[in-house]
Write a protein that holds these residues in place. Structure first.
Motif, PDB file in Angstrom:
ATOM      1  N   LYS A  86      19.419   4.596   8.692  1.00  0.00           N
ATOM      2  CA  LYS A  86      18.416   4.562   7.635  1.00  0.00           C
ATOM      3  C   LYS A  86      17.253   5.496   7.984  1.00  0.00           C
ATOM      4  O   LYS A  86      17.138   5.971   9.107  1.00  0.00           O
ATOM      5  CB  LYS A  86      17.892   3.141   7.420  1.00  0.00           C
ATOM      6  N   THR A  87      16.404   5.713   7.002  1.00  0.00           N
ATOM      7  CA  THR A  87      15.204   6.516   7.183  1.00  0.00           C
ATOM      8  C   THR A  87      13.988   5.639   6.891  1.00  0.00           C
ATOM      9  O   THR A  87      13.922   5.002   5.833  1.00  0.00           O
ATOM     10  CB  THR A  87      15.193   7.735   6.239  1.00  0.00           C
ATOM     11  N   PRO A  88      13.011   5.580   7.788  1.00  0.00           N
ATOM     12  CA  PRO A  88      11.850   4.707   7.547  1.00  0.00           C
ATOM     13  C   PRO A  88      10.973   5.214   6.421  1.00  0.00           C
ATOM     14  O   PRO A  88      10.844   6.430   6.200  1.00  0.00           O
ATOM     15  CB  PRO A  88      11.115   4.743   8.893  1.00  0.00           C
ATOM     16  N   ASP A  89      10.383   4.292   5.699  1.00  0.00           N
ATOM     17  CA  ASP A  89       9.427   4.615   4.644  1.00  0.00           C
ATOM     18  C   ASP A  89       8.187   5.259   5.268  1.00  0.00           C
ATOM     19  O   ASP A  89       7.759   4.893   6.372  1.00  0.00           O
ATOM     20  CB  ASP A  89       9.047   3.329   3.900  1.00  0.00           C
ATOM     21  N   GLN A  90       7.592   6.203   4.564  1.00  0.00           N
ATOM     22  CA  GLN A  90       6.411   6.874   5.073  1.00  0.00           C
ATOM     23  C   GLN A  90       5.253   5.896   5.266  1.00  0.00           C
ATOM     24  O   GLN A  90       4.441   6.054   6.192  1.00  0.00           O
ATOM     25  CB  GLN A  90       6.000   7.998   4.122  1.00  0.00           C
ATOM     26  N   ARG A  91       5.185   4.872   4.441  1.00  0.00           N
ATOM     27  CA  ARG A  91       4.121   3.873   4.599  1.00  0.00           C
ATOM     28  C   ARG A  91       4.349   3.035   5.850  1.00  0.00           C
ATOM     29  O   ARG A  91       3.397   2.620   6.516  1.00  0.00           O
ATOM     30  CB  ARG A  91       4.063   2.996   3.353  1.00  0.00           C
ATOM     31  N   THR A  92       5.627   2.803   6.167  1.00  0.00           N
ATOM     32  CA  THR A  92       5.944   2.082   7.397  1.00  0.00           C
ATOM     33  C   THR A  92       5.553   2.904   8.617  1.00  0.00           C
ATOM     34  O   THR A  92       5.016   2.373   9.604  1.00  0.00           O
ATOM     35  CB  THR A  92       7.443   1.740   7.437  1.00  0.00           C
ATOM     36  N   LEU A  93       5.835   4.209   8.579  1.00  0.00           N
ATOM     37  CA  LEU A  93       5.431   5.088   9.680  1.00  0.00           C
ATOM     38  C   LEU A  93       3.916   5.139   9.811  1.00  0.00           C
ATOM     39  O   LEU A  93       3.372   5.160  10.923  1.00  0.00           O
ATOM     40  CB  LEU A  93       5.988   6.487   9.452  1.00  0.00           C
ATOM     41  N   LEU A  94       3.217   5.155   8.669  1.00  0.00           N
ATOM     42  CA  LEU A  94       1.760   5.171   8.706  1.00  0.00           C
ATOM     43  C   LEU A  94       1.219   3.894   9.341  1.00  0.00           C
ATOM     44  O   LEU A  94       0.332   3.938  10.204  1.00  0.00           O
ATOM     45  CB  LEU A  94       1.213   5.329   7.288  1.00  0.00           C
ATOM     46  N   ALA A  95       1.769   2.744   8.938  1.00  0.00           N
ATOM     47  CA  ALA A  95       1.282   1.458   9.450  1.00  0.00           C
ATOM     48  C   ALA A  95       1.588   1.271  10.927  1.00  0.00           C
ATOM     49  O   ALA A  95       0.909   0.476  11.602  1.00  0.00           O
ATOM     50  CB  ALA A  95       1.908   0.312   8.644  1.00  0.00           C
ATOM     51  N   LEU A 103      -2.526  -2.174   0.788  1.00  0.00           N
ATOM     52  CA  LEU A 103      -2.762  -2.016   2.216  1.00  0.00           C
ATOM     53  C   LEU A 103      -2.554  -0.582   2.679  1.00  0.00           C
ATOM     54  O   LEU A 103      -3.327  -0.057   3.486  1.00  0.00           O
ATOM     55  CB  LEU A 103      -1.852  -2.969   3.013  1.00  0.00           C
ATOM     56  N   SER A 104      -1.505   0.069   2.179  1.00  0.00           N
ATOM     57  CA  SER A 104      -1.216   1.433   2.620  1.00  0.00           C
ATOM     58  C   SER A 104      -2.330   2.395   2.211  1.00  0.00           C
ATOM     59  O   SER A 104      -2.659   3.338   2.941  1.00  0.00           O
ATOM     60  CB  SER A 104       0.124   1.897   2.055  1.00  0.00           C
ATOM     61  N   ALA A 105      -2.948   2.158   1.057  1.00  0.00           N
ATOM     62  CA  ALA A 105      -4.060   3.016   0.629  1.00  0.00           C
ATOM     63  C   ALA A 105      -5.245   2.880   1.570  1.00  0.00           C
ATOM     64  O   ALA A 105      -5.927   3.868   1.887  1.00  0.00           O
ATOM     65  CB  ALA A 105      -4.470   2.667  -0.799  1.00  0.00           C
ATOM     66  N   HIS A 106      -5.504   1.669   2.028  1.00  0.00           N
ATOM     67  CA  HIS A 106      -6.591   1.461   2.981  1.00  0.00           C
ATOM     68  C   HIS A 106      -6.302   2.184   4.291  1.00  0.00           C
ATOM     69  O   HIS A 106      -7.212   2.741   4.915  1.00  0.00           O
ATOM     70  CB  HIS A 106      -6.792  -0.031   3.230  1.00  0.00           C
ATOM     71  N   LEU A 107      -5.057   2.169   4.737  1.00  0.00           N
ATOM     72  CA  LEU A 107      -4.707   2.839   5.986  1.00  0.00           C
ATOM     73  C   LEU A 107      -4.899   4.347   5.865  1.00  0.00           C
ATOM     74  O   LEU A 107      -5.331   5.008   6.813  1.00  0.00           O
ATOM     75  CB  LEU A 107      -3.261   2.517   6.370  1.00  0.00           C
ATOM     76  N   ASP A 150       2.417  -6.997   8.725  1.00  0.00           N
ATOM     77  CA  ASP A 150       2.868  -5.663   8.320  1.00  0.00           C
ATOM     78  C   ASP A 150       2.183  -5.289   7.009  1.00  0.00           C
ATOM     79  O   ASP A 150       1.519  -6.116   6.377  1.00  0.00           O
ATOM     80  CB  ASP A 150       4.386  -5.638   8.140  1.00  0.00           C
ATOM     81  N   TRP A 151       2.407  -4.063   6.593  1.00  0.00           N
ATOM     82  CA  TRP A 151       1.727  -3.600   5.370  1.00  0.00           C
ATOM     83  C   TRP A 151       2.332  -4.179   4.097  1.00  0.00           C
ATOM     84  O   TRP A 151       1.705  -4.170   3.046  1.00  0.00           O
ATOM     85  CB  TRP A 151       1.763  -2.067   5.288  1.00  0.00           C
ATOM     86  N   GLN A 152       3.574  -4.758   4.195  1.00  0.00           N
ATOM     87  CA  GLN A 152       4.235  -5.179   2.973  1.00  0.00           C
ATOM     88  C   GLN A 152       4.696  -6.634   2.966  1.00  0.00           C
ATOM     89  O   GLN A 152       5.232  -7.097   1.964  1.00  0.00           O
ATOM     90  CB  GLN A 152       5.463  -4.278   2.706  1.00  0.00           C
ATOM     91  N   ASN A 153       4.510  -7.395   4.062  1.00  0.00           N
ATOM     92  CA  ASN A 153       5.123  -8.726   4.101  1.00  0.00           C
ATOM     93  C   ASN A 153       4.256  -9.824   3.498  1.00  0.00           C
ATOM     94  O   ASN A 153       4.715 -10.959   3.359  1.00  0.00           O
ATOM     95  CB  ASN A 153       5.503  -9.099   5.539  1.00  0.00           C
ATOM     96  N   LEU A 154       2.992  -9.561   3.169  1.00  0.00           N
ATOM     97  CA  LEU A 154       2.140 -10.560   2.533  1.00  0.00           C
ATOM     98  C   LEU A 154       1.430  -9.950   1.330  1.00  0.00           C
ATOM     99  O   LEU A 154       1.039  -8.779   1.361  1.00  0.00           O
ATOM    100  CB  LEU A 154       1.087 -11.086   3.523  1.00  0.00           C
ATOM    101  N   ARG A 155       1.269 -10.773   0.320  1.00  0.00           N
ATOM    102  CA  ARG A 155       0.506 -10.331  -0.858  1.00  0.00           C
ATOM    103  C   ARG A 155      -0.950 -10.759  -0.684  1.00  0.00           C
ATOM    104  O   ARG A 155      -1.338 -11.901  -0.953  1.00  0.00           O
ATOM    105  CB  ARG A 155       1.082 -10.930  -2.140  1.00  0.00           C
ATOM    106  N   LEU A 156      -1.768  -9.842  -0.194  1.00  0.00           N
ATOM    107  CA  LEU A 156      -3.194 -10.103  -0.049  1.00  0.00           C
ATOM    108  C   LEU A 156      -3.891  -9.699  -1.337  1.00  0.00           C
ATOM    109  O   LEU A 156      -3.576  -8.659  -1.926  1.00  0.00           O
ATOM    110  CB  LEU A 156      -3.762  -9.317   1.137  1.00  0.00           C
TER     111      LEU A 156
END
Length: 445
Positions: free
Chosen positions: A285-294, A228-232, A212-218
């Motif tokens: 809940k409401t999903p994060d926009q970055r989650t929707l993007l990913a 990651l979200s900026a790259h997407l 996912d876009w947030q579960n690992l620190r690359l």
């Protein structure tokens, strides 16, 4: 013997004098176990067979366990069957105690089978692809997950090469099945955390895992975190696949990896986002926009060399992961792995381990079929159906465990089966019995 269809050519397959994969005898089913397994010694050391009254040998005990797990009979029906085929006389309580004490023994048998299988698989030349996944299992009346079965599928060998049964608190991780150098481990997002990925990389294995876009620190080479979200957001239609060199810190050290991004088709991405919104709405809940993007992308992490494995080939490799899902579906639909019939923890584990032992025996039969008819498994136009093959082999294995039971046998032994076939006294009266008694009184009036 020749199988012919209208579409066959001169190079079609001919199968000469195909021998049956198994007979009706229980002894032939036992022949599927590795020769290195000593049933008597293993049962004694695991304390599964300490008293030999009514259960004379480890072979009889294994058959008793498989009758409960493979045939899906109740404890009383297992006791009736045990007496019917002349093995002994066990009450349902005695069957319960015998079966429940086989938990450690079944684990050792499964471990020995997997050890022998791994030696055979490692000796094969070529790419070794191991796909992992887990499945949740619930006990009768349970609203949630009680057990998890973790499976590793060797795609080249068409067999399971790793199994583990855990409670509901143990999640998915590559650690459940050790990695050997050269293995290619494939997993979904449940395996994407440092404690799972690190052991694979430290063991000199190859890895393909979805993240996912947030579960690992690359990180970048200098140690800064990759956004990651900026790259997407920078992905465009002209560049549907992109990759970047990243680093990941794990308990086993810092490793260099490739981060591969692939955009999903617009229709598929829209469907994924609709499902995501629906899942969040159920939780209020409401999903994060970055989650929707990913949700519109496939994000993979791998250490496969880019020269031999371009990004598009890695994506194809990950799509093969679905085969372990199909394997789990076969286990649940054909072997009924998910229909646990026990409340007691030890008995539930015996039930699951017995099912997995049967699955490993079926794998042996599939491999024999592959040796006898290798061309069937290499065809792309009309490949062999593992679903139908597994159904036939499992039915044959179940018949071998059950043995031959005829109607005259049951009718002749019926008077001695009263303890198994009649209900025990209970507080709530049985309506059928009282209704029949009432009709008898009315008829006598």
């Amino acid at each position: 013997m020749k199988f012919s269809t209208k579409n066959e050519t001169a190079e079609d397959i001919k199968v000469e004098s195909v021998q049956p994969f198994f007979g009706e005898a229980w002894e032939q089913a036992l022949a599927r176990l590795p020769s290195s397994i000593d049933l008597e010694e293993s049962a004694r050391s695991a304390k599964a067979l300490l008293r030999r009254r009514e259960v004379k040998s480890a072979v009889d005990l294994l058959r008793l366990v498989l009758a409960y797990t493979v045939c899906d009979w109740s404890l009383r029906l297992v006791g009736a069957w045990y007496a019917l085929i002349g093995l002994g006389s066990l009450s349902d309580v005695a069957v319960l105690k015998r079966v429940r004490g086989c938990q450690a023994w079944l684990g050792r048998l499964i471990f020995a089978i997997l050890q022998a299988r791994r030696v055979q698989l490692v000796q094969r030349v070529g790419v070794r692809l191991r796909i992992m996944d887990g499945t949740a299992v619930s006990q009768p009346g349970s609203p949630g997950t009680d057990w998890r079965v973790h499976l590793s599928l060797d795609l080249g060998g068409l067999c399971l090469d790793g199994v583990e049964v855990t409670d509901d608190r143990t999640g998915e991780t590559f650690v459940h099945c050790p990695t050997r150098p050269g293995d290619i481990r494939v997993g979904d997002r449940g395996y994407a955390f440092a404690g799972s990925i690190g052991p694979v990389l430290a063991s000199e294995g190859w890895l393909v895992v979805r993240i996912d876009w947030q579960n690992l620190r690359l990180e970048k080479p200098e140690g800064m975190r990759v956004d990651l979200s900026a790259h997407l957001q920078q992905m465009c239609l002209a560049e549907p696949v992109r990759e970047q060199a990243v680093y990941l810190n794990t308990p086993q050290g810092r490793f260099a990896l490739r981060w591969i991004i692939a955009a999903l088709p617009q229709e598929v991405a829209d469907q994924a986002r609709r499902r995501l919104r629906k899942r969040y709405r159920k939780k209020g809940k409401t999903p994060d926009q970055r989650t929707l993007l990913a949700a519109g992308f496939i994000l993979l992490l791998t250490n496969l060399p880019s020269q031999e494995w371009p990004a598009k080939e890695v994506l194809k490799l990950y799509r093969i992961r679905w085969q372990v899902e199909v394997c789990i579906k076969r286990l649940k639909s054909i072997l009924r792995l998910d229909q646990v019939r026990a409340q007691h923890p030890k008995l539930a584990q015996v039930y699951l381990l017995g099912k997995l032992l049967a699955a490993l025996l079926v794998d042996e039969l599939v491999q024999q079929a592959q040796r006898q008819c290798p061309a069937w498994f290499g065809m792309t136009e009309r490949p062999v159906s593992l679903w139908r093959l597994t159904t036939l082999f499992f039915d044959g294995l179940r018949d071998a465990v059950r043995g031959t039971i005829t109607l005259p046998m049951v009718l002749e032994a019926l008077p001695s089966l009263r303890r198994f076939l009649c209900d025990t006294p209970r507080k709530r009266p049985q309506q059928l019995t009282h209704a029949r008694a009432l009709l008898a009184r009315l008829s006598g009036c």
